[in-house]
Design an enzyme around this catalytic site. Sequence first.
Site, PDB file in Angstrom:
ATOM      1  N   GLU C  63      94.276 -17.530  95.492  1.00 25.80           N
ATOM      2  CA  GLU C  63      93.700 -18.108  96.710  1.00 25.80           C
ATOM      3  C   GLU C  63      93.196 -19.533  96.503  1.00 25.80           C
ATOM      4  OE1 GLU C  63      93.250 -15.049  95.673  1.00 25.80           O
ATOM      5  OE2 GLU C  63      93.825 -13.763  97.349  1.00 25.80           O
ATOM      6  N   HIS C 132      85.632  -5.916 102.834  1.00 25.63           N
ATOM      7  CA  HIS C 132      86.799  -6.130 103.698  1.00 25.63           C
ATOM      8  C   HIS C 132      86.388  -6.330 105.152  1.00 25.63           C
ATOM      9  CE1 HIS C 132      89.267  -5.108 100.278  1.00 25.63           C
ATOM     10  NE2 HIS C 132      90.364  -5.175 100.966  1.00 25.63           N
TER      11      HIS C 132
HETATM   12  C1  LIG Z   1      91.512 -11.723  96.223  1.00 19.81           C
HETATM   13  C2  LIG Z   1      92.329 -10.750  96.958  1.00 19.81           C
HETATM   14  N1  LIG Z   1      93.462 -11.159  97.526  1.00 19.81           N
HETATM   15  C3  LIG Z   1      94.226 -10.293  98.210  1.00 19.81           C
HETATM   16  C4  LIG Z   1      93.860  -8.984  98.330  1.00 19.81           C
HETATM   17  C5  LIG Z   1      94.737  -7.988  99.092  1.00 19.81           C
HETATM   18  N2  LIG Z   1      95.304  -7.042  98.137  1.00 19.81           N
HETATM   19  C6  LIG Z   1      94.804  -5.807  97.984  1.00 19.81           C
HETATM   20  S1  LIG Z   1      95.615  -4.943  96.797  1.00 19.81           S
HETATM   21  C7  LIG Z   1      96.684  -6.205  96.513  1.00 19.81           C
HETATM   22  C8  LIG Z   1      97.818  -6.044  95.552  1.00 19.81           C
HETATM   23  C9  LIG Z   1      97.511  -6.433  94.205  1.00 19.81           C
HETATM   24  O1  LIG Z   1      98.616  -6.158  93.402  1.00 19.81           O
HETATM   25  P1  LIG Z   1      98.443  -5.566  91.952  1.00 19.81           P
HETATM   26  O2  LIG Z   1      97.329  -6.272  91.271  1.00 19.81           O
HETATM   27  O3  LIG Z   1      99.755  -5.601  91.295  1.00 19.81           O
HETATM   28  O4  LIG Z   1      97.947  -4.056  92.179  1.00 19.81           O
HETATM   29  P2  LIG Z   1      98.746  -2.828  92.799  1.00 19.81           P
HETATM   30  O5  LIG Z   1      98.356  -2.740  94.241  1.00 19.81           O
HETATM   31  O6  LIG Z   1     100.181  -3.046  92.599  1.00 19.81           O
HETATM   32  O7  LIG Z   1      98.237  -1.636  92.047  1.00 19.81           O
HETATM   33  C10 LIG Z   1      96.377  -7.292  97.310  1.00 19.81           C
HETATM   34  C11 LIG Z   1      97.110  -8.558  97.287  1.00 19.81           C
HETATM   35  C12 LIG Z   1      92.651  -8.591  97.740  1.00 19.81           C
HETATM   36  N3  LIG Z   1      92.191  -7.344  97.811  1.00 19.81           N
HETATM   37  N4  LIG Z   1      91.919  -9.484  97.055  1.00 19.81           N
END
Ligand SMILES: Cc1ncc(C[n+]2csc(CCOP(=O)(O)OP(=O)(O)O)c2C)c(N)n1
Lengths: 309, 309, 353, 353
Positions: C63, C132
């Site tokens: 971000e 959130h």
């Molecule tokens: C700082 C931030 N940006 C975006 C999000 C939205 N978000 C929630 S879970 C996620 C996926 C993250 O991917 P990963 O770390 O690979 O975990 P996975 O869901 O695949 O287990 C995102 C982008 C968030 N929670 N926090």
Amino acid sequence: MVLIRVVEEMIANKYRENKMRCPTHLCTGQEAISSAVSANLKIQDTVVSTHRSHGHYLGKGGNVDKMIAEIYGKSSGCSKGYGGSMHLIDLNVNFMGSTAIVGNSMPIGIGLGLSSKLENYNNISCVYFGEGCTEEGIFHESVNFAITKKLPVLFVCENNLYSVYSGLNVRQPKNRKIHKMVEGMGIKSFNGDGNNVIDVYKLTNKAVKYIKQNNKPAFLEFKTYRWREHCGPNYDNDIGYRTEKEYLDWKKKDPIKNYIKFLTNKNIFKLEYLKRIDKSIISKSIKAFNFAEKSKFPSKNDATKNVYA
Amino acid sequence: MVLIRVVEEMIANKYRENKMRCPTHLCTGQEAISSAVSANLKIQDTVVSTHRSHGHYLGKGGNVDKMIAEIYGKSSGCSKGYGGSMHLIDLNVNFMGSTAIVGNSMPIGIGLGLSSKLENYNNISCVYFGEGCTEEGIFHESVNFAITKKLPVLFVCENNLYSVYSGLNVRQPKNRKIHKMVEGMGIKSFNGDGNNVIDVYKLTNKAVKYIKQNNKPAFLEFKTYRWREHCGPNYDNDIGYRTEKEYLDWKKKDPIKNYIKFLTNKNIFKLEYLKRIDKSIISKSIKAFNFAEKSKFPSKNDATKNVYA
Amino acid sequence: MPKKRIIKFNEAINEAMVTAMNLNKKVLCFGLGVDDPKRIFNTTKNLKEKFGSDRVFDTPTSENAMTGVGIGMSLKGYYPVMVHQRLDFFLLAMDQLVNSAAKWHYMFGGQQNIPITIRLIVGRGWGQGPTHSQSLHSWFAHIPGLKVVMPSSARDAKGLLLSSIFDKNPVIFIEHRWLHNTTSEVPVKKYLTPISKPKIIKKGSDITLICISYMTIEAIRAVDFLEKENVSVEIIDLRTISPINYSIINNSIKKTGRFLVLDIGNEKYGVASEIISTITIKLYKYLKNPPNKITLPHIPTPTSFGLTKDFYPTYRDIIFEVLKMLKKKTLKNKIPVLKNLHDVPGNWFTGPF
Amino acid sequence: MPKKRIIKFNEAINEAMVTAMNLNKKVLCFGLGVDDPKRIFNTTKNLKEKFGSDRVFDTPTSENAMTGVGIGMSLKGYYPVMVHQRLDFFLLAMDQLVNSAAKWHYMFGGQQNIPITIRLIVGRGWGQGPTHSQSLHSWFAHIPGLKVVMPSSARDAKGLLLSSIFDKNPVIFIEHRWLHNTTSEVPVKKYLTPISKPKIIKKGSDITLICISYMTIEAIRAVDFLEKENVSVEIIDLRTISPINYSIINNSIKKTGRFLVLDIGNEKYGVASEIISTITIKLYKYLKNPPNKITLPHIPTPTSFGLTKDFYPTYRDIIFEVLKMLKKKTLKNKIPVLKNLHDVPGNWFTGPF
Ligand SMILES: Cc1ncc(C[n+]2csc(CCOP(=O)(O)OP(=O)(O)O)c2C)c(N)n1
Ligand SMILES: Cc1ncc(C[n+]2csc(CCOP(=O)(O)OP(=O)(O)O)c2C)c(N)n1
Ligand SMILES: [Mg+2]
Ligand SMILES: [Mg+2]
């Protein structure tokens, strides 16, 4: 290189007159990098930089009168007095801005790289930073994005061993090689002696060619050393965070003296010729200080302008 | 492993009853990692985790009744209803907390590692995260600090190829290997098949030994795959960000089925014995849902409590 | 007369994006998931197909850097529109926002503009919980150099997003998740709704309700009952949080002499306090009553269905407070009860986001 | 009677640190430069020598992660004190502060505490400019779960820092750079000054000045002249910005009926607005006059000596405003002029920080 040295040393000499009333970070001792990197950049190529940006600004061809006037806080300054030493800009030569928060200008340089890519890689975005910046998360986010998107970005890391008064040992693992670390991220990377202006030139040349040929970013790490205190005009080898000996060893590696030795030894230029250049540089610098001193302060009413465009 | 699968699938089945009213990220398909990593952790070792933490919580020995009650928003939940699925905690087993912002819990795990170091490396701090987290600057800041300070931190990266609906190609360079990248930073790193529970166990065992012997951090990357949608109870291979085929290929690598095959083929356990275990797990899970459903909601007046300690 | 076209708030956002990107090739759209199957609650639908992946692209989870990238693009004449599915995620980018975007024009003496637009979505209900659901618009408003826009209708969403995109300054554009599904008449053509100008939603003479974002909806819901109780309410939708042109507000207060501010943010040190303070300082002598505000309580957002029951104020609270300010009595049980469960915008909503 | 011991503000901070670290082995101190030769303007002097490098340590330039590290240490019973030489740098750590530190106790149902203290220094003058001078205390105050402390005297600095360190909650402790060199009587012994309690600096009956941080100094400077003009001023030093116990303030307002808030932050959406709003809502009927505030103008901080001339309000502005509120006339040229150049705390100051 000589211009940068002369200007920085004049600032140091005159800072105690209390007319340059802003935090000022000098790059004396590190001039080879900004000079030789800049020599590889076209005017259309953009540059962003940090708190220690005088060299980068002048190297890129930034207006010296306006820089000194800015440090003096005058309305004839390159940022009209709003920015000071830590916020320089010269759009005529695509020096897009230097900012004072560590790591802050880097992603902006990445954005400039992306704009270049969208316009068919028409120029390179050069991003200067210190080794301290590599500890900020934004450094890694920026490098990752530049590689992922294949952006024409030239990363230039000036590793001068210190972040303010903190040595590398408290900030980075013992055997950290920054150029190796970023290689692991997937960027082409080079590493050299930042006090050897010919080295810097050659490596930068390679890096620029690599960027142009592959439409990918490249990374340069140069070891170097700042002679004076972190911020301000003095020497501070006595206060305890580094030794006089360390400083003297690095002073022997003075990029300018050594380059002059090289040029005269090889008979490329005569010492006399070089002295004539020096003279013209000195008078240019004096002129800049005169210009700054004679310029007016912006009026206090101007402070409420430029908040919104 | 089986407990995690059973619980996650029960959540999926019952989510549409609209009683679990909070964003819920299931880890079906990824269970081998949390199970086999946890098997290498002592109860004193701490864990922090992310939005997708049910497996990590249960693997560490977290109370299943309290987890389900938390997802149901009940005051008997592990966070008394304040946190929901994305904020689990069980201090009895040193599951110190999972949080919902990508990368957010990681430096907290580093702090836990530092506290362990100050207390003579008495335990390991285990930090779970997805491959998406490695794009956040805080990931690099955390890894850098853990190496620099020689902290007993076990980094566990579950690389399931996706961040929400985004594949790796838009987020990381083509040939990025996360375990190689961090090696470049200076951390001991291992890489394995996250769907092979024996592999995970063995590699984690090596990593834990390395941490104990060297008083340094270690890094594990495991490739794996989540079966269901990013957030919520459904399958979503039809919406277009990945193919049904990809999913089916990964389903063949079901960590549980393959482990059962392994155990019965080698005659380590009889299938019947395993089925008995399954039965007890299923009844334990049903009991948890019953517990949750019967528990009371916290009162609305409780909402103003716990703001300050 | 042509039939009115009624569309949803998220469709209006989408229409503004398409319009802007058609108008000017330098408009870009990026952020996590802008080109994924869900298309940010459909607000970025078809953008990638229409404008290609140079102009519409997904990003790493970075971000802070991505905000800087947007600033860098701005310096070259682009109009970047960034999107975050939750405002909370954007906390990682405060350095770029505050130390760069907001000040760039100023600190370099007015030589460059940063016309970036940052769309932030505020979550509510269904257990969004502490991280959130935050609406920190008062943070952004506190920073000189930023503009903060918060529409409450589909019509304004389109017109204000277009204005924000082409505004020369960084604009924070905040969308409340519970507005995405609301509808209003929205012209097909391009139109720019002016930033900084509040809008009178309904004229009245007894009291002025100054509303922010989703609270405008609740204010409108309160009117029916209040009119029956013979209270004449003037509703002003702020639409822009900073900077605010106060002239419409001032005229209203001079007329009604009473006001109540309705905000979606935390109670203290928020936008509601700023508005109360500004009006009190300037229009003190016109006030018949002490002002008041209805906001979220000053606590983090809890998650449980049980804990959130009283967390979000509704039209019921507005009715109650207005009657109190006017010293009218009413039996609490006369006020109509909610039609939905308290944690969903409608009972059709079944999560998870 | 023993002689009073007068020491400087920065010495008082240092004394609080030493006292806290002596009292409890779990108190830590870390941040960029805490053990370097300058020792954060001498506030961390001798700490490393006394308590060793496990408890007092420099860090990488990683503001966000280091905040998380502090939170993690807190979970194991430590009392971390983090230091940032400028508040502006801390903008990189808003995610950890807001999404973790402030909410941890709440979102896990009260099971754990985060007793972290974060010292932030606010720069002023000598060309600190747009990114080395911001005081965003209203941001922190807007977040439930955080406490925000801003002492104005050496005595309070010591007592409040000790209270902050041992408070069970995350505390933002803000030091104005121009206070470091001011002096007051400071007891040698350990004492805890209560958080949340404003302090009456001077009794008076015509008007209440509610002061934040350095503005207390300017308020005191204004008194001499105002008394000569027969204005009786009551000065309240807020000391804590959030949460505030209003009872002392309320009593003062009930007595004077007039108040003026003096803040070191931006004009709009700031703490001054919150205080004006809160008092107006509650004590409306006691007010004889509309309230007012003196703050920084709502613009970024300019750098030049020329541009900053009117940027920082001084006792002159206070005098002027108080006389105006009391409808007294005075000739502007009767108000004593500044003794120093406007951009330094004293003419002994020659930068650069
Ligand atoms: C700082 C931030 N940006 C975006 C999000 C939205 N978000 C929630 S879970 C996620 C996926 C993250 O991917 P990963 O770390 O690979 O975990 P996975 O869901 O695949 O287990 C995102 C982008 C968030 N929670 N926090
Ligand atoms: C985010 C942030 N943290 C801390 C500082 C204070 N600071 C100013 S310059 C500097 C040193 C950075 O070191 P390096 O990047 O190596 O640059 P150098 O000064 O050596 O050229 C620091 C820490 C800052 N400006 N911004
Ligand atoms: Mg350095
Ligand atoms: Mg993933």
